[in-house]
Design a protein around this motif. Structure first.
Motif, PDB file in Angstrom:
ATOM      1  N   ARG A  64     105.666 -21.461 -54.570  1.00 19.45           N
ATOM      2  CA  ARG A  64     104.263 -20.800 -54.595  1.00 19.45           C
ATOM      3  C   ARG A  64     103.872 -20.210 -53.081  1.00 19.45           C
ATOM      4  O   ARG A  64     103.152 -19.014 -53.258  1.00 19.45           O
ATOM      5  N   ARG A  65     103.993 -21.064 -52.161  1.00 10.23           N
ATOM      6  CA  ARG A  65     103.711 -20.654 -51.069  1.00 10.23           C
ATOM      7  C   ARG A  65     104.258 -19.432 -50.673  1.00 10.23           C
ATOM      8  O   ARG A  65     103.810 -18.443 -49.799  1.00 10.23           O
ATOM      9  N   TYR A  66     105.657 -19.463 -50.815  1.00 14.10           N
ATOM     10  CA  TYR A  66     106.504 -18.309 -50.216  1.00 14.10           C
ATOM     11  C   TYR A  66     106.257 -17.121 -50.877  1.00 14.10           C
ATOM     12  O   TYR A  66     105.839 -15.947 -50.362  1.00 14.10           O
ATOM     13  N   GLY A  80     112.943  -6.085 -43.839  1.00 15.39           N
ATOM     14  CA  GLY A  80     111.974  -5.450 -42.960  1.00 15.39           C
ATOM     15  C   GLY A  80     110.579  -6.133 -42.991  1.00 15.39           C
ATOM     16  O   GLY A  80     109.798  -6.338 -42.098  1.00 15.39           O
ATOM     17  N   ILE A  81     110.347  -6.269 -44.370  1.00 13.49           N
ATOM     18  CA  ILE A  81     108.879  -6.897 -44.468  1.00 13.49           C
ATOM     19  C   ILE A  81     108.444  -7.995 -43.937  1.00 13.49           C
ATOM     20  O   ILE A  81     107.587  -8.322 -43.391  1.00 13.49           O
ATOM     21  N   GLN A  82     109.469  -9.035 -44.301  1.00 13.85           N
ATOM     22  CA  GLN A  82     109.400 -10.165 -43.528  1.00 13.85           C
ATOM     23  C   GLN A  82     109.362 -10.308 -41.966  1.00 13.85           C
ATOM     24  O   GLN A  82     108.674 -10.962 -41.340  1.00 13.85           O
ATOM     25  N   PRO A  86     106.037  -2.515 -53.125  1.00 13.77           N
ATOM     26  CA  PRO A  86     105.924  -3.603 -52.395  1.00 13.77           C
ATOM     27  C   PRO A  86     104.801  -3.608 -51.329  1.00 13.77           C
ATOM     28  O   PRO A  86     104.089  -4.532 -50.911  1.00 13.77           O
ATOM     29  N   SER A  87     104.385  -2.313 -50.977  1.00 15.18           N
ATOM     30  CA  SER A  87     103.133  -2.115 -49.993  1.00 15.18           C
ATOM     31  C   SER A  87     101.821  -2.358 -50.745  1.00 15.18           C
ATOM     32  O   SER A  87     100.689  -2.544 -50.057  1.00 15.18           O
ATOM     33  N   PHE A 139     104.772 -13.814 -48.814  1.00 12.00           N
ATOM     34  CA  PHE A 139     105.495 -12.670 -49.104  1.00 12.00           C
ATOM     35  C   PHE A 139     104.818 -11.581 -49.740  1.00 12.00           C
ATOM     36  O   PHE A 139     104.930 -10.077 -49.441  1.00 12.00           O
ATOM     37  N   ASN A 140     103.995 -11.697 -50.858  1.00 16.04           N
ATOM     38  CA  ASN A 140     103.318 -10.728 -51.456  1.00 16.04           C
ATOM     39  C   ASN A 140     102.018 -10.094 -50.521  1.00 16.04           C
ATOM     40  O   ASN A 140     101.684  -9.166 -50.478  1.00 16.04           O
TER      41      ASN A 140
END
Length: 352
Positions: free
Chosen positions: A307-309, A227-229, A114-115, A313-314
């Motif tokens: 695509r935008r999301y 948590g990332i969001q 993820p990171s 998120f990435n």
């Protein structure tokens, strides 16, 4: 908020609530691996009240059965942290590990998908220039850059902090701590739902123990993705006030004909305290409002929104620093990653 009287079956109400919370908001995208899709089809993920989103999970992997971080740290051990681009699955992890197979002095490899980070434990007497490690990973097809180097003493302090924090937290995403209480609430709810559908003894067999481990890994991944969001939204300085949350909650109750006092009772009978529910509800409102106003405010095409999301998120994953305090849960995440494939459904392709 208005308090009314109940007029619906408790079982029906609580089922409707769980389904609605899972899909609440204008946009909630699903980005999961083939392995996770299989889990969904078997019903494993269906029993969380707050299955808000399913982007790629918080996967790690290790090279050694007992990496240096989980044993005594000798004075000659150091750790280099690298940012690595292009990773998405266990195949990518395998390629990165293979790129370092010829390095004398490498003692352990931890990869956090993820990171977009890799942590390499090494003998500083055998490896003096850590840039060579980054170059080897880059040559393998995954551009890598050194971001931090820790001495043996710094590693020990890091591990001691993790041990102390593990009493109350299972992990953190930057400044966002994931409490053990939250994890336990989600796990107990999932177990209770399975027991209601099958039997109280479903977890007694070896297969049941595997099911519990799968549930734990999925819950941890989901909490980390949340948590990332939240961390990324906080970095942007975006907030929602109490009035906004209350208005959304009133709308939620009114649209579904669910009255507050009965709703509270039903939640508690199904293992959720109302305060915990509202904490999760507020997180979801915050995420949805931010996405609607800042990320998805102009496109009308669903593919462009997706695509935008995905891009947002990435990028959030790359900026997030995920730290596990519970080593057992971290190992479960490692095992889950080892069985996964590329999130795109295709084979890994190295960047040349």
């Amino acid at each position: 908020m208005n308090i009314g009287k109940s007029s619906s079956s408790k079982k029906i109400i609580i089922l409707v609530v769980f389904v609605l919370i899972a899909v609440m908001g204008v946009v909630s995208f699903s980005y999961i691996s083939a392995a996770t899709k299989k889990a969904v089809s078997s019903g494993i993920e269906a029993y969380s009240a707050f299955n808000f989103n399913k982007p790629v999970g918080a996967f790690t992997d290790s090279q050694d059965a007992t990496p240096p971080g989980q044993s005594k740290i000798a004075d000659n051990i150091s750790k280099v942290v690298l940012r690595v681009d292009g990773m998405s699955c266990s195949g990518c992890i395998y390629t990165i590990k293979s790129s370092l197979a010829g390095f004398k002095g490498v003692r352990g490899i931890l990869v956090n998908l993820p990171s977009g980070q890799a942590e390499i434990y090494y003998d500083n007497g055998q490896i003096e220039d850590v840039k060579k490690i980054a170059d080897a990973i880059t040559a393998g097809g995954y551009p890598a850059k050194v971001t931090e180097v820790l001495s043996a003493d710094q590693i020990r302090k890091e591990r001691n902090l993790a041990t102390a924090r593990s009493l109350n937290y299972i992990a953190s995403v930057g400044a966002w701590d994931i409490s053990r209480d939250d994890f336990n609430i989600e796990l107990e709810h999932a177990k209770n739902r399975y027991a209601q559908i099958y039997s109280d003894g479903i977890f007694a067999s070896n297969q049941g123990k595997v099911l519990i481990d799968n549930l734990k890994a999925q819950i941890v991944s989901r909490l980390i993705n949340e948590g990332i969001q939240i961390q990324e939204i906080g970095r942007a300085g975006f907030t929602v006030d109490t009035a906004t949350v209350d208005a959304e909650f009133d709308k939620f109750l009114n649209q579904k004909g669910i009255e507050l006092q009965n709703f509270k009772t039903d939640l508690e009978e199904n293992g959720y305290a109302f305060d915990y529910f509202m904490k999760k509800f507020e997180n979801r409102v915050l995420i949805n409002k931010y996405l609607d106003e800042k990320i998805l405010d102009s496109p009308t095409d669903k593919f462009e929104k997706q695509r935008r999301y995905t891009s947002w998120f990435n990028n959030a994953k790359l900026l997030a620093k995920v730290v596990y305090y519970d080593r057992e849960l971290e190992r479960l995440i490692q095992a889950r990653a080892a069985g996964g494939g590329c999130s795109s459904g295709s084979s890994c392709r190295k960047e040349k």
